[in-house]
Design a protein around this motif. Structure first.
Motif, PDB file in Angstrom:
ATOM      1  N   ASP A 283       0.826  -1.203   0.000  1.00 45.15           N
ATOM      2  CA  ASP A 283       0.000   0.000   0.000  1.00 45.15           C
ATOM      3  C   ASP A 283       0.867   1.263   0.000  1.00 45.15           C
ATOM      4  O   ASP A 283       2.012   1.225   0.432  1.00 45.15           O
ATOM      5  CB  ASP A 283      -0.857  -0.024   1.264  1.00 45.15           C
ATOM      6  CG  ASP A 283      -2.125   0.776   1.111  1.00 45.15           C
ATOM      7  OD1 ASP A 283      -2.319   1.405   0.059  1.00 45.15           O
ATOM      8  OD2 ASP A 283      -2.937   0.764   2.053  1.00 45.15           O
ATOM      9  N   ASP A 284       0.315   2.364  -0.449  1.00 49.44           N
ATOM     10  CA  ASP A 284       0.992   3.668  -0.415  1.00 49.44           C
ATOM     11  C   ASP A 284       2.385   3.567  -1.009  1.00 49.44           C
ATOM     12  O   ASP A 284       3.332   4.191  -0.520  1.00 49.44           O
ATOM     13  CB  ASP A 284       1.111   4.194   1.024  1.00 49.44           C
ATOM     14  CG  ASP A 284      -0.238   4.271   1.715  1.00 49.44           C
ATOM     15  OD1 ASP A 284      -1.250   4.257   0.996  1.00 49.44           O
ATOM     16  OD2 ASP A 284      -0.266   4.331   2.947  1.00 49.44           O
TER      17      ASP A 284
ATOM     18  N   GLU B  62      -3.870   4.709  -6.806  1.00 48.49           N
ATOM     19  CA  GLU B  62      -4.888   5.176  -5.863  1.00 48.49           C
ATOM     20  C   GLU B  62      -5.203   6.642  -6.093  1.00 48.49           C
ATOM     21  O   GLU B  62      -4.404   7.373  -6.669  1.00 48.49           O
ATOM     22  CB  GLU B  62      -4.354   5.064  -4.436  1.00 48.49           C
ATOM     23  CG  GLU B  62      -4.010   3.691  -3.977  1.00 48.49           C
ATOM     24  CD  GLU B  62      -3.737   3.707  -2.483  1.00 48.49           C
ATOM     25  OE1 GLU B  62      -2.720   4.289  -2.094  1.00 48.49           O
ATOM     26  OE2 GLU B  62      -4.553   3.164  -1.736  1.00 48.49           O
TER      27      GLU B  62
HETATM   28 CA    CA Z   1      -3.109   3.611   0.115  1.00 43.39          CA
END
Ligand code: CA
Ligand code: C2E
Ligand code: CA
Length: 736
Positions: free
Chosen positions: A649-650, A706
């Motif tokens: 993630d990220d 995202e």
């Molecule tokens: Ca994220």
């Protein structure tokens, strides 16, 4: 049996549920003593159940981890809480030469301990791990056949819910070859450096038997002396070296002559004939007789004054505040960390941190002008410095904020004396623009506790205390107490409310669609937690996850999220709400990834709901991998072994590199929304996204961007070959 009582559920939340329902039932009975007794029994049964389950969970997790461990290249061993060997994997057997049967019942010390490390080394490891912390480092050990190997070790205690050590896991990665290679390379380089000494370098030779040095004409010219060769006592040279560096040079010389280093290399200042100092880089190599004893040492000396002053200036600028010349936050934190380390070695030593914030500085700035404000800050900086002892540090870390480190104090009284001096120094009038201005400061103070390690924690606490000093009317010093933080943030009530809210079923999951590109069909959802807090509406994770963290509710919360998401997948599959092959992604916090319970819980959830493993994805952040690489990679490996996909993630905001991703073998990269936002704005973001997509393609990973908010961004992503996207443009998170 307790099992029957909790049928169908297995978390603390369920336990609350049962208790709640029983409570309602009892009220109908209207008999107080029966209620109390029933509740007591229930609580006892619950506790028994928990203990039993914890034991089973640990055993189970170990067994599962073991399964994954059979196949990894790193050596893995488990001991019980007393350090007795319980299990090793095949990689351990090939690394150490012992078979599994041979090690059982023994301790790692009996099997592997070598003379390469002093006893304190092992003591430190034991102290670290037995107190529940992870130890990492290089360790040289002895194989069964007596030969030695060096391994990069991670020793983690396995803790139960109560925080007690139930066993230890040790991962060893053999790095013998790399360590050896590094040494070889270093020595080759030093010989090269000597052979390649520049024409401008001075040369020197030192006959150790005669104790005589020979300095080349160039060597002498560099220091302003007539360019004539010099032969004489070594002191002619050594005594010209700056006192600050002289002992360093002597130590290195000795180390090299004793054979402890493969060459001599040292930077020092040396006196020029004009009285000034010049920075020199000195390199040398000993010539040894057949007995290995050094007979002569020779080398070069190069003038590096220009580089060195530039380097020192840069370093100074990087570590100091330009206005006052005081250390900045970076340097302060570094010094604080050193002090804490030293304090940890002495029972009677503590460290005090002060957060000093001038009162009404803005007003002074406004009425007397910025130049006057600057002068005031400089003057306060000087006064603070004078009020301290030489071992202490004062730093300017922001506008009118100073921090003070008082090193090696015994108690509060000692600190109070220094604070008194500081307050007096600040209270003296300052002459600004012809007027005598009197300023005051609010000071927050915290005294380190024996287990304090992190500079940031102390700074934060001193800051909190400073705010209390402001709130109490300024111009005073307040000492930090732990209750303060909770009080300041209103955390206590919030924690209680969240705990009760979770038990009362106030958590919700919202789902945000994830589409595939370029066709934009929905291929999955990310589950995002919300708290329906009575009177406040729906709270976002940013508003309550830190509370859950503080209150140690994170495990329960994430457990609930995992179960709820799996339930949702199952019911969507039944009613066709989730396309075949689609997935739901659940976020996993860094701490949880390293817990042995995660694997069992994921497996339980899959079993219980009967959903295919690939319909569940777990999102972890880069930081969770950094904390403890080996354990994290084992955890990721085990989860993927269940058929669950793991997403990073990220991505792009942390420390990831190509090598990193490769090492952890995840399935999906989620590009952080900061890069998506920059896509159509700055070339840097575009280049990063491009690189990530290219790199992912090479590794066979899927890439999801995202935070897609505009059509333009989406088109760029399609053009760059991104596999998937998520964002407000494609759908906001919503209730199922
Ligand atoms: Ca994220
Ligand atoms: P995240 O994992 O990066 O989740 C994506 C966040 O970006 C979500 O915020 C989502 O609402 C938001 N978002 C989605 N599309 C857009 C967009 O186009 N523009 C903008 N500006 N934002 C967008 P949310 O729901 O507030 O979640 C924030 C963070 O909280 C998540 O970041 C995640 O790290 C954490 N979180 C959420 N649910 C859980 C959970 O169940 N467990 C854990 N450990 N963390 C969670
Ligand atoms: Ca996420």
């Amino acid at each position: 049996m307790g099992h029957e009582m909790f049928k169908g559920g297995n978390g603390a939340l369920d336990a609350h549920d049962v208790a709640g329902k029983t409570g309602r039932g009892d009220r109908r009975l209207g008999h107080d003593s029966t209620i109390a007794e029933l509740q007591r029994k229930l609580a006892a049964a619950e506790a028994r159940e928990r203990r039993l389950r914890e034991r089973l969970r640990v055993k189970d997790a170990l067994a599962r981890l073991g399964l994954a461990a059979e196949h990894v290249g790193d050596s893995i061993e488990f001991t019980d809480a007393q350090g007795i060997m319980q299990w090793v994997n095949p990689a351990y057997e090939s690394l150490t030469g012992y078979t599994r049967d041979e090690v059982l019942g023994k301790t790692p010390a009996e099997l592997l301990r070598s003379d390469a490390h002093p006893p304190e080394f092992y003591e430190e490891i034991w102290n670290t791990t037995s107190s529940g912390r992870i130890w990492k480092g290089l360790m040289t050990s002895r194989r069964k056949d007596g030969s030695e190997f060096t391994a990069d070790c991670t020793l983690s205690p396995v803790l139960d819910d109560a925080g007690d050590v139930t066993s230890y896991m040790c991962l060893r990665r053999d790095v013998t070859a790399e360590v050896h290679e590094r040494l070889e390379l270093r020595s080759a380089l030093s010989r090269y450096a000597l052979a390649a000494a520049g024409a401008n370098d001075g040369m020197w030779g030192w006959d150790l038997e005669q104790d005589e040095v020979l300095l080349s004409a160039r060597w002498r010219l560099m220091l302003g002396y007539p360019p004539r060769e010099f032969r004489g006592a070594p002191s002619e040279w050594l005594q010209q070296v700056h006192p600050d560096e002289r002992s360093g040079l002597e130590e290195r010389l000795k180390a090299h002559l004793d054979g402890a280093t493969d060459h001599l290399e040292c930077e020092y200042r040396i006196r020029h004939r004009d009285g000034g100092w010049r920075w020199m880089l000195c390199r040398g190599l000993a010539e040894r007789g057949p007995d290995g004893k050094a007979a002569r040492i020779a080398g070069s000396q190069a003038d590096i004054t220009r580089q060195k002053t530039a380097e020192l200036r840069l370093r100074h600028e990087a570590l100091h505040d330009a206005l006052t010349g005081l250390p900045n936050r970076v340097l302060f934190e570094d010094r604080l960390e050193q002090s804490l380390l030293r304090a940890a070695r002495h029972d009677d030593r503590r460290v005090a941190v002060l957060f000093v914030d001038l009162d009404k500085f803005k007003k002074i700035n406004d009425s007397y002008g910025h130049a006057a404000g600057d002068r005031l800050l400089q003057e306060i900086g000087r006064r603070l410095q004078r009020a301290l002892r030489s071992a202490d540090t004062v730093a300017r870390i922001g506008g009118d904020e100073f921090t003070v480190l008082i090193d090696a104090v015994r108690d509060q009284d000692e600190v109070d004396i220094i604070i008194g001096r500081i307050q007096e120094a600040i209270a003296l009038p300052v002459l600004l623009a012809g007027a005598n201005v009197v300023v005051s400061a609010s000071i927050g103070m915290v005294l380190s506790r024996p287990d304090d390690r992190h500079p940031n924690d102390l700074l934060r606490d001193a800051d909190t205390a400073m705010y209390q000093a402001k709130a109490a009317g300024r111009d005073r010093t307040v000492t930090f107490v732990p209750e303060m933080r909770a009080e300041v943030l209103g955390l206590v009530e919030l924690e209680q409310e969240l705990r009760a809210g979770m038990a009362a079923g106030q958590l919700r999951l919202h789902y945000q669609p994830i589409v595939s590109l370029p066709d934009r069909t929905v291929v999955g959802f990310e589950a995002l937690v919300r708290w329906e807090r009575p009177g406040f509406g729906l709270l976002l994770p940013g508003e309550f996850l830190h509370v859950a963290e503080e209150a140690r509710l994170m495990d329960d919360l994430e457990r609930w999220v995992l179960d709820a998401a799996c339930n949702q997948i199952a019911s969507w599959r039944l009613d066709g709400g989730l396309p075949a092959g689609a997935h739901v992604a659940v976020n996993i916090s860094p701490k949880r990834l390293l817990q042995s319970t995660l694997l069992t819980q994921v497996e339980d959830a899959l079993d219980r709901t009967g959903i295919p493993p690939h319909s569940l994805r777990l999102e972890i952040t880069e930081n969770s991998l950094l904390e403890d690489e080996l354990a994290a990679s084992a955890a990721v490996h085990a989860l993927r072994g269940l058929g669950v996909r793991v997403c990073l993630d990220d991505f792009g905001t942390g420390y990831s590199s190509l090598a990193y991703i490769h090492r952890f073998s995840v399935d999906v990269l989620k590009i952080d929304r900061a890069f998506t936002a920059g896509l159509t704005k700055d070339a840097g973001s575009e280049a990063i996204v491009k690189a990530i997509v290219g790199m992912a393609r090479g590794l066979g990973l899927e890439v999801v961007a995202e935070g897609v908010e505009t059509e333009e961004q989406l088109e760029r992503l399609i053009a760059l070959g991104c596999d998937g996207a998520q964002g407000y443009l494609l759908g906001r998170p919503g209730g199922a």
